[in-house]
Design a protein around this motif. Sequence first.
Motif, PDB file in Angstrom:
ATOM      1  N   THR A  81       0.963  -1.105   0.006  1.00  0.00           N
ATOM      2  CA  THR A  81      -0.056  -0.005  -0.024  1.00  0.00           C
ATOM      3  C   THR A  81       0.813   1.221   0.125  1.00  0.00           C
ATOM      4  O   THR A  81       0.629   2.152  -0.752  1.00  0.00           O
ATOM      5  N   CYS A  82       1.922   1.186   0.841  1.00  0.00           N
ATOM      6  CA  CYS A  82       2.832   2.589   0.932  1.00  0.00           C
ATOM      7  C   CYS A  82       3.403   2.882  -0.333  1.00  0.00           C
ATOM      8  O   CYS A  82       3.412   4.047  -0.764  1.00  0.00           O
ATOM      9  N   LEU A  83       4.089   1.762  -1.025  1.00  0.00           N
ATOM     10  CA  LEU A  83       4.653   1.907  -2.281  1.00  0.00           C
ATOM     11  C   LEU A  83       3.392   2.235  -3.300  1.00  0.00           C
ATOM     12  O   LEU A  83       3.802   3.111  -4.034  1.00  0.00           O
ATOM     13  N   ALA A  84       2.448   2.033  -3.395  1.00  0.00           N
ATOM     14  CA  ALA A  84       1.376   2.099  -4.271  1.00  0.00           C
ATOM     15  C   ALA A  84       1.130   3.634  -4.135  1.00  0.00           C
ATOM     16  O   ALA A  84       0.874   4.498  -5.036  1.00  0.00           O
ATOM     17  N   VAL A  85       0.736   4.074  -3.091  1.00  0.00           N
ATOM     18  CA  VAL A  85       0.466   5.442  -2.772  1.00  0.00           C
ATOM     19  C   VAL A  85       1.353   6.510  -2.860  1.00  0.00           C
ATOM     20  O   VAL A  85       1.106   7.523  -3.461  1.00  0.00           O
ATOM     21  N   ILE A  86       2.653   5.910  -2.470  1.00  0.00           N
ATOM     22  CA  ILE A  86       3.736   6.964  -2.968  1.00  0.00           C
ATOM     23  C   ILE A  86       4.014   7.152  -4.695  1.00  0.00           C
ATOM     24  O   ILE A  86       4.183   8.372  -4.989  1.00  0.00           O
ATOM     25  N   GLN A  87       3.910   5.797  -5.317  1.00  0.00           N
ATOM     26  CA  GLN A  87       4.137   6.144  -6.785  1.00  0.00           C
ATOM     27  C   GLN A  87       2.867   7.000  -7.133  1.00  0.00           C
ATOM     28  O   GLN A  87       3.083   7.258  -8.409  1.00  0.00           O
ATOM     29  N   ALA A  88       1.506   6.711  -6.914  1.00  0.00           N
ATOM     30  CA  ALA A  88       0.541   7.612  -7.322  1.00  0.00           C
ATOM     31  C   ALA A  88       0.578   8.955  -7.003  1.00  0.00           C
ATOM     32  O   ALA A  88      -0.300   9.913  -7.253  1.00  0.00           O
ATOM     33  N   GLY A  89       1.584   9.391  -6.224  1.00  0.00           N
ATOM     34  CA  GLY A  89       1.924  10.964  -5.782  1.00  0.00           C
ATOM     35  C   GLY A  89       1.105  11.295  -5.057  1.00  0.00           C
ATOM     36  O   GLY A  89       0.813  12.462  -4.696  1.00  0.00           O
ATOM     37  N   LEU A  90       0.586  10.445  -4.132  1.00  0.00           N
ATOM     38  CA  LEU A  90      -0.361  10.893  -2.714  1.00  0.00           C
ATOM     39  C   LEU A  90       0.256  11.255  -1.505  1.00  0.00           C
ATOM     40  O   LEU A  90      -0.596  11.595  -0.744  1.00  0.00           O
ATOM     41  N   VAL A  91       1.474  11.158  -1.431  1.00  0.00           N
ATOM     42  CA  VAL A  91       2.266  11.067  -0.111  1.00  0.00           C
ATOM     43  C   VAL A  91       2.849  12.321   0.112  1.00  0.00           C
ATOM     44  O   VAL A  91       3.986  12.667  -0.825  1.00  0.00           O
ATOM     45  N   GLN A  92       2.976  12.844   0.935  1.00  0.00           N
ATOM     46  CA  GLN A  92       3.774  14.172   1.374  1.00  0.00           C
ATOM     47  C   GLN A  92       5.085  13.951   2.255  1.00  0.00           C
ATOM     48  O   GLN A  92       6.194  14.373   2.331  1.00  0.00           O
ATOM     49  N   GLY A  93       4.873  12.763   2.901  1.00  0.00           N
ATOM     50  CA  GLY A  93       6.029  12.235   3.912  1.00  0.00           C
ATOM     51  C   GLY A  93       5.675  10.807   4.259  1.00  0.00           C
ATOM     52  O   GLY A  93       4.335  10.583   4.310  1.00  0.00           O
ATOM     53  N   ALA A  94       6.719  10.060   4.799  1.00  0.00           N
ATOM     54  CA  ALA A  94       6.321   8.501   5.128  1.00  0.00           C
ATOM     55  C   ALA A  94       7.323   8.028   6.053  1.00  0.00           C
ATOM     56  O   ALA A  94       8.642   8.439   5.847  1.00  0.00           O
ATOM     57  N   HIS A  95       6.895   7.530   7.170  1.00  0.00           N
ATOM     58  CA  HIS A  95       8.032   7.104   8.065  1.00  0.00           C
ATOM     59  C   HIS A  95       7.702   6.050   8.801  1.00  0.00           C
ATOM     60  O   HIS A  95       6.398   5.846   9.200  1.00  0.00           O
TER      61      HIS A  95
END
Lengths: 230, 760
Positions: free
Chosen positions: B629-643
């Motif tokens: 999920t994390c990778l998918a939402v990042i690759q979709a450009g939906l994430v400002q930061g992840a930790h």
Amino acid sequence: MNTAVLQFPGSNCDEDAVKAITQTTGKPAELVWHTAEDLSAFDLIIVPGGFSYGDYLRSGAIARFSPAMSAVREAAERGAYVLGICNGFQILTEAGLLPGALRRNESLQYRCAIVPLTVVRADTPFTSGYTTGEEIYIPIAHGDGNYYVDDATLALMEQRGQILFRYAKEHNPNGSVDDIAGVMNERGNVLGMMPHPERAMHEWLGSADGARLFASILTTWRNAHEHANA
Amino acid sequence: MSTPTLEPTAEDVRERQIYRSFGLTDAEYEQIAKRLGRLPNYVETGIASVMWSEHCSYKSSRRILRRFPSAGSQVLQGPGENAGIVDIGDGQAAVFKIESHNHPTAIEPFQGAATGVGGIIRDVFTMGARPIALLNSLRFGPLDDAHNRYLFGHSVAGIGGYGNCIGIPTVGGEVVFDERYTQNPLVNAMCVGLISHAQIATGAASGVGNPVLVVGAKTGRDGIHGATFASTQDPHAKERSAVQVGDPFMEKLLMEACLELIATGKVVGIQDMGAAGMTSSSAEMASRAGSGIRLDMQKVPRRETGMTPYEIMLSESQERMLVVMQRGEEQVADAVFAKWGLDATVIGEVTDDGMLTITEGRQIAAQLPVALLVDEAPVLTRPSSRPAYLDALLPGADAVVQASAAGDFTDDLLALLAQPTIASKEWVYQQYDSMVRTETFVRPGSDAAVVGVPGTAKALAMTTDGNGRQVYLDPYAGGALAVAEAARNLVCSGATPLAVTDCLNYGNPEKPETYYLFERSVDGMSDACRAFGTPVISGNVSLYNETAGVDIYPTPVVGMVGVVADRSHITTSAFGTVGARVLLLGDCNTPLTDGLGGSEYLAMRAPEQKLAYALPAFDLTREQAVQATCLAVIQAGLVQGAHDVSDGGLMVALTESAIAGKCGLAIDFDEVLPRTDYSAAQQAALLFGESPSRIALCVLPSDIARVRDMAAAHECPLWDIGEVVASPAIHVRLGGEQVVALSVLQAETAWRGAIAQWMK
């Protein structure tokens, strides 16, 4: 503008300097091995960072004896621009092309960080793209960046406007006298600085403030060149 | 001209049992003599003993290492070479390996750590790759002890001293402090390089008659029997002279010269002279090609006079390589090395007799079958037994802690942030050049480092992870968690994990309980590597990490590399978008049942109980859902930061993100966890418990619906727990009351200054 980037055994910021020049001028700089004796074809000579000769004996103390450094001296005398970055600055002071010396950092530790600098003068070939007093961010990465010069010389340098960059107040990373980060020769065509402008070429690198230093040199050179041709 | 020596005779070696001092057992010595049909002489005994040492032969671990998955469509070179290689597309590949230098560091921390870095860099450029990044995974005893501070400070200076000089950025790693590492620090160095497929070199000595060259530094008397010394129980009893001294300037020249030489296409094989120097490099190169090698010791450039064949073969002088050139092309090596002011000297040739033959002029000093040295080294089946303590652990939820005097958890959070294991490692990484080569997109301090691949839109993300305490408490789950956390760190930076290099640090394998921990943790790592599709392509084993009979925690360290398909996907742990929501991927309420087992919080609040409670439950399927999920939402450009949520639990992760983002956080659990009757221990578990498989995300309100859909598609739980706010303070509501309230500056001061305070 033809640019040379010197390569000593142990230079390691040479390729980064070439990239910065390519980005600025659209034309790559030429890597020149330390045995070169003729630099007459170049308008700008960059003495890059790294650990020339392993920094053994003293940073820059061995590199200053290389044939290329005699050629750099000749180039400076004919008015070519010379930019010494980090180890390059150390070599230029060892060679006597710039006043002062670089000592061990006050912390006795190597320090790598992006630090704020104050542009002291914006009316030089190296800094025309900045404004006087502007705060810019440039990375440092050195163990021997503690600039020293005696009081009398310092006063003279102040008077002649040879100090171009200072570490911002409370941000002196190495104990340098008078927070000095970069100094110019009296004639105004040789600059030595501990911070690495070639590492501040894009926002994604943490800062793009270094790009304007290279752009300043190019603009100055173009203006002089066009003027000469006119 | 041969040097007169007082070397013992073959008979002396047997009768005085000199082989024992080289680490050979009586049975091993007899096996060698039987295979030769004669008594091995002193030189031969030295060569055989070092090749059969734990360090070179992996005799205790080899059988277990076969359990790791090592194949995959991306793998261009698996284990067995100087470093592993994975395809990253467009004809390019990533080359990497991790290696330990624990024992030398315990004795001489500056040089021990420095030469660890030097060795791993050589392993990578030997393959023809340009090294682009270094990482270091470090373990020391607590900083309240002066000797620990000495080991820590000097190791860091040694690592920096080497990497800074050679001009390869040190971009990441980890540092953990625990009394289990007091006498036995761990220094695991990882190097990542880039190569085009066409340039891959290998360490095989093929082609009868091809010349064998030694290049680089001259050979001295340093580090003799270093590999043997790394294979024994008490390094402190050994001599400091077995520690090598590094010269990064020499290595910089050697690296440039070797890369230039490999690019000529005239190199047949090339290998680093690391542990066991000329002995292991020549035997291994011949073994890979099924050939033999004949070397004349009189031709080896030496920096001391009177060196014997024994000393030359066993020297571990640094910054040397063994090179096999195409016959007739020796002058190509001469020319390249002369430019760099280095020696390139023909010292022998490739043969087809399957023997390693060492001469001194015309006189044979040693002659041993290559197969005896490499293939016939013992493979041990050590006894294994499950330690009793594993069955006496209490459920994690039973751990009892009281709220602090203030009645809330603010002080606890501040204290936790100042624990050296959790605190900012700025004191460490500011001594490393992390920016040279000007490709460092994400510098030290985020979940993974990210380094650009020049000339492409791609980047490589890299990390090292391991948690010895977790492996001690549950070897199988702990091993799997090390892999999972590494993958989670890569995914949080926007990368797809590709492959693993591992450094397996354990105690004395002759203890059945230690061997059990080794075996079970390898099983856990293997299963996790299969789940994430990240084969193990290289690595290193370090055993006998014990002092006075007490083992270190079983500490497998996972080095993982992933590829960021497009630089626009690069994400950091900073939450700096005011108005964005704070979401949690994974479960918010599992700490209620998992409790505080294995956590830093428990170790801080109740040190005597830190090994008494079981680890939180770990479910690989859930972990995969969270990461996908994390990778998918990042690759979709939906994430400002992840930790990722790891050491110190959710509150430490959120605080680090607030500090990095220079913003405040308003966290409110009341909606997602509406109970009001949580005990102090349950509240502490929710705030600081280390339940795995959780990632905090910073997402704009307008993107939340899409993130929810994607999480649902992956069957991944998603919780909305708060907001990024402009006011620089962190407030947390839980169980109907405010449980944490502090300014970001307070948190940052505690976190950033802790290690520097100790090291003043």
